[in-house]
Scaffold this motif. Structure first.
Motif, PDB file in Angstrom:
ATOM      1  N   GLY A 150       0.819  -1.209   0.000  1.00 62.44           N
ATOM      2  CA  GLY A 150       0.000   0.000   0.000  1.00 62.44           C
ATOM      3  C   GLY A 150       0.848   1.252   0.000  1.00 62.44           C
ATOM      4  O   GLY A 150       0.556   2.227  -0.700  1.00 62.44           O
ATOM      5  N   ARG A 151       1.935   1.238   0.788  1.00 61.37           N
ATOM      6  CA  ARG A 151       2.822   2.404   0.832  1.00 61.37           C
ATOM      7  C   ARG A 151       3.521   2.592  -0.518  1.00 61.37           C
ATOM      8  O   ARG A 151       3.655   3.712  -1.006  1.00 61.37           O
ATOM      9  N   LEU A 152       3.956   1.493  -1.121  1.00 60.54           N
ATOM     10  CA  LEU A 152       4.608   1.577  -2.423  1.00 60.54           C
ATOM     11  C   LEU A 152       3.647   2.135  -3.473  1.00 60.54           C
ATOM     12  O   LEU A 152       4.026   2.976  -4.300  1.00 60.54           O
ATOM     13  N   LEU A 153       2.392   1.681  -3.445  1.00 64.77           N
ATOM     14  CA  LEU A 153       1.400   2.164  -4.405  1.00 64.77           C
ATOM     15  C   LEU A 153       1.215   3.672  -4.291  1.00 64.77           C
ATOM     16  O   LEU A 153       1.156   4.388  -5.294  1.00 64.77           O
ATOM     17  N   ARG A 154       1.161   4.190  -3.059  1.00 66.59           N
ATOM     18  CA  ARG A 154       0.997   5.629  -2.867  1.00 66.59           C
ATOM     19  C   ARG A 154       2.178   6.400  -3.444  1.00 66.59           C
ATOM     20  O   ARG A 154       2.011   7.456  -4.055  1.00 66.59           O
ATOM     21  N   VAL A 155       3.379   5.869  -3.242  1.00 64.37           N
ATOM     22  CA  VAL A 155       4.566   6.542  -3.770  1.00 64.37           C
ATOM     23  C   VAL A 155       4.516   6.587  -5.296  1.00 64.37           C
ATOM     24  O   VAL A 155       4.805   7.620  -5.910  1.00 64.37           O
ATOM     25  N   LEU A 156       4.131   5.480  -5.915  1.00 70.58           N
ATOM     26  CA  LEU A 156       4.085   5.436  -7.371  1.00 70.58           C
ATOM     27  C   LEU A 156       2.982   6.330  -7.922  1.00 70.58           C
ATOM     28  O   LEU A 156       3.108   6.876  -9.022  1.00 70.58           O
ATOM     29  N   GLN A 157       1.904   6.480  -7.182  1.00 72.17           N
ATOM     30  CA  GLN A 157       0.813   7.346  -7.621  1.00 72.17           C
ATOM     31  C   GLN A 157       1.156   8.815  -7.428  1.00 72.17           C
ATOM     32  O   GLN A 157       0.944   9.636  -8.320  1.00 72.17           O
ATOM     33  N   GLU A 158       1.692   9.147  -6.268  1.00 66.31           N
ATOM     34  CA  GLU A 158       1.926  10.543  -5.918  1.00 66.31           C
ATOM     35  C   GLU A 158       3.312  11.025  -6.317  1.00 66.31           C
ATOM     36  O   GLU A 158       3.578  12.225  -6.295  1.00 66.31           O
ATOM     37  N   ARG A 159       4.212  10.072  -6.660  1.00 64.70           N
ATOM     38  CA  ARG A 159       5.581  10.379  -7.050  1.00 64.70           C
ATOM     39  C   ARG A 159       6.307  11.179  -5.978  1.00 64.70           C
ATOM     40  O   ARG A 159       7.157  12.036  -6.260  1.00 64.70           O
ATOM     41  N   SER A 160       5.989  10.908  -4.738  1.00 66.02           N
ATOM     42  CA  SER A 160       6.669  11.554  -3.613  1.00 66.02           C
ATOM     43  C   SER A 160       6.483  10.695  -2.371  1.00 66.02           C
ATOM     44  O   SER A 160       5.604   9.835  -2.317  1.00 66.02           O
ATOM     45  N   PHE A 161       7.335  10.922  -1.346  1.00 67.46           N
ATOM     46  CA  PHE A 161       7.262  10.150  -0.118  1.00 67.46           C
ATOM     47  C   PHE A 161       7.940  10.928   0.999  1.00 67.46           C
ATOM     48  O   PHE A 161       8.564  11.987   0.765  1.00 67.46           O
ATOM     49  N   THR A 162       7.815  10.436   2.210  1.00 70.48           N
ATOM     50  CA  THR A 162       8.510  11.017   3.358  1.00 70.48           C
ATOM     51  C   THR A 162       9.338   9.932   4.033  1.00 70.48           C
ATOM     52  O   THR A 162       9.003   8.751   3.979  1.00 70.48           O
ATOM     53  N   ARG A 163      10.423  10.342   4.661  1.00 67.97           N
ATOM     54  CA  ARG A 163      11.214   9.399   5.444  1.00 67.97           C
ATOM     55  C   ARG A 163      10.453   9.016   6.716  1.00 67.97           C
ATOM     56  O   ARG A 163       9.562   9.746   7.161  1.00 67.97           O
TER      57      ARG A 163
END
Length: 622
Positions: A423-436
């Motif tokens: 689920g976290r990976l999917l959000r990153v691929l959708q939003e093209r951003s992440f937080t540490r």
């Protein structure tokens, strides 16, 4: 009296906790969001904007605003014009505005994303009171793989007149899809239809083929005419789609066949036109690609197995097709999913895609999703800030996603990734951003994605062990690498790997019986296992002119079918001969390395566990 598509959208909006009086539409989008969205959507914008401007000019002063929205419901570009009729529309369609159902309830683009078909939503059919004054029509945009790429929307103030813009909007969407196809850069483009007057228009079916006949992409008209399902493109080729003489494709590819009648595999007749790429430019691109791949092979670190024997003049057709298709997709930033057994060269292909691309100067970062402890996966992926957890590095540390910025991220054995991380990976691929971990700063994700697995993800999806939405996100193009036992270039591979493993040392010839044994073995460890076997054989045959059966590991002789093929023609060798040779080699290596097991294992080219097993045999023999 509501249309079913609108009614279903209202029900979903209510389930998501929205109320009609919510104020959600006119809040400004942040500048940071705009820059990130425009960067990640550049290919879609480049194809959509010319058609949007052309349609907006044709609409004149009818008060329509046009917007291109990505598959997540985010506005990526708008053409609104000026004047009082569009005063509020340019505020609604700011780049970065989220118009999905979860954000603003029922509206045209949101219904298209949910239903995958054209929709008209007017006045009170909208969920939020804020947008009741408007009427909108929206149509889907599909990428060359048949997946939803976004939505083309036309919105104006509702004046009570019928919304008649759906047809020109659909034609503009088809033209955008055809522009996406043209960007694939295939060797042959084919337009076809059962109505010859529609050839050359946005309504014709369009297919793009590689030089070997494999289909690289198709527009929606082609998929409807041929009954093609999205996700099955890897199996489609000119020969499987059309019942034509073999020379038809070759003549079209050479530019000698520009039009004619073709029969589909289902028996339908179509008028067709063919447009072959210019030979000079195609050859120059291929030469440049070959040069980059050759350079990448020369620079590949020692110990990385070659995927194909590029110097030998022989290559497996299935493997070559997989490389070609994956390279085309990767060049267009389409995610690549590689299937194949362990040892078939999945990481090698991923490295080749990276080294042969415009991102070759950037980092290649590989993650084995099955080898990380569950408690460390998230910090390994996304990094952590100072103080995120006890024992962390002072100042924090970047994760693999951050390290891959500007390059390629290779997700190996993605089928073994825990569900909670999917689920976290999917959000990153959708939003093209992440937080540490432990941080609040948004970090842009800028890397091409290549995934690999030996498992069947569609079966994992059916069993609830892998997220379906993530599966379709990473499977832009799926290619399969054949097992070594299925390849038709095994003899060439053996010779090429022998040369590589020998390096600068004298190269002994391979006896006929040893070659027969290598060719007949099933190779459960595939190319990786073959490399280790040849390295050991070269070590055992050091100083000799020929590699014989006695220089090959005992497991090759333990398979009954292989033994039946090899042993009758082999010289009369005592059963214990091979074991004795191996044990003598072990003794010599241990003597040379003063009893250091790790050093002896390295000199023999085997794992320490294997050497320990041989040492136990020595104790028995002694």
């Amino acid at each position: 009296m509501l249309p079913d598509v609108v009614l279903r959208s209202w029900e979903r909006s209510l389930q998501m906790g929205l109320t009609t009086g919510d104020r959600r539409v006119f809040n400004p989008a942040s500048r940071q969001d705009k820059s990130l969205i425009e960067e990640r959507s550049r290919p879609l914008i480049a194809c959509a904007l010319p058609e949007m401007e052309k349609l907006h000019l044709a609409l004149g002063r009818a008060g329509w605003a046009l917007a291109c929205i990505d598959a997540e419901g985010v506005v990526v570009r708008a053409v609104c014009g000026s004047g009082p009729d569009v005063r509020d529309l340019d505020r609604i369609f700011q780049v970065g505005r989220n118009v999905s159902e979860a954000a603003i309830g029922t509206n045209g683009p949101a219904c298209v994303i949910a239903e995958g078909r054209p929709v008209v939503v007017r006045a009170g059919e909208h969920f939020l009171d804020e947008i009741l004054p408007f009427a909108c029509a929206a149509v889907p945009l599909f990428n060359p793989a048949g997946q939803l790429a976004g939505v083309l929307d036309a919105t104006r103030f509702n004046n009570g007149n019928p919304v008649t813009i759906l047809e020109p909007l659909t034609i503009a969407a088809r033209a955008i899809e055809n522009r996406m196809l043209a960007e694939l850069g295939g060797a042959l483009t084919m337009g076809f239809h059962y109505r010859p007057d529609l050839l050359g228009t946005p309504l014709e079916g369009v297919l793009v083929f590689a030089e070997d006949g494999h289909m690289l992409g198709a527009n929606q008209a082609a998929r409807q005419l041929l009954g093609l399902e999205a996700g099955l493109d890897a199996e489609a080729s000119f020969n499987t789609l059309f019942d034509c003489p073999p020379e038809t494709f070759r003549r079209a590819l050479s530019g000698r066949h520009v039009s004619g009648v073709v029969r589909s595999d289902s028996g339908m007749l179509f008028d067709a036109r063919f447009d072959a790429s210019h030979t000079d430019s195609l050859l120059s691109r291929l030469r440049e690609g070959a040069r980059r791949v050759h350079s990448a092979v020369q620079l590949r670190p020692a110990g990385v197995t070659s995927l194909t024997p590029s110097d030998s003049g022989g290559a497996d057709e299935v493997a070559s097709t997989a490389i070609h298709v994956a390279s085309r997709a990767f060049a267009r930033d389409i995610p690549v999913l590689i299937n194949g057994e362990t040892g078939t060269g999945k990481e090698v292909l991923a490295r080749r895609l990276h080294d042969g691309s415009a991102r070759a100067a950037g980092p290649f970062v590989a993650i084995n999703c099955s080898s990380l402890p569950a408690g460390l996966i998230e910090s390994e992926f996304f990094g952590y800030d100072d103080g995120a957890f006890t024992g962390g590095r002072r100042g924090g540390a970047p994760g693999k996603f951050e390290q891959a910025r500007g390059g390629t991220l290779f997700l190996d054995e993605i089928g073994d990734m825990p569900l909670e991380l999917q689920g976290r990976l999917l959000r990153v691929l959708q939003e093209r951003s992440f937080t540490r971990l432990g941080g609040a700063k948004l970090i842009a994700f800028d890397a091409h994605i290549v995934s690999a697995t030996h498992r069947k993800l569609d079966e994992l999806v059916a069993g609830g062990l892998f997220r379906e939405d993530l599966y379709y996100r990473i499977k832009g193009v799926r290619v399969s690498l054949p097992a070594l036992r299925e390849r038709d270039d095994r003899a060439t591979l053996i010779d090429a790997l022998l040369v590589r493993e020998a390096g600068a040392e004298p190269l002994p010839r391979l006896s006929a019986d040893a070659r027969q044994l290598l060719l007949a073995y099933r190779w459960p460890g595939n190319i990786r296992q073959l490399s280790h076997v040849l390295r050991l054989a070269l070590t055992l045959a050091e100083g000799e002119e020929e590699i014989g059966v006695q220089h090959l590991p005992e497991e090759l002789l333990e398979e009954p079918l292989v033994c039946a093929k090899v042993r009758p023609s082999a010289p009369a060798v005592p059963d214990a001969c091979l074991r004795d040779v191996e044990l003598n080699a072990v003794r010599e290596a241990m003597d040379k390395c003063a009893g250091n097991v790790s050093a002896a294992a390295r000199s023999l080219g085997v794992a320490r566990a294997t050497l320990y097993r041989k040492l136990r045999l020595l104790d028995v023999a002694g």
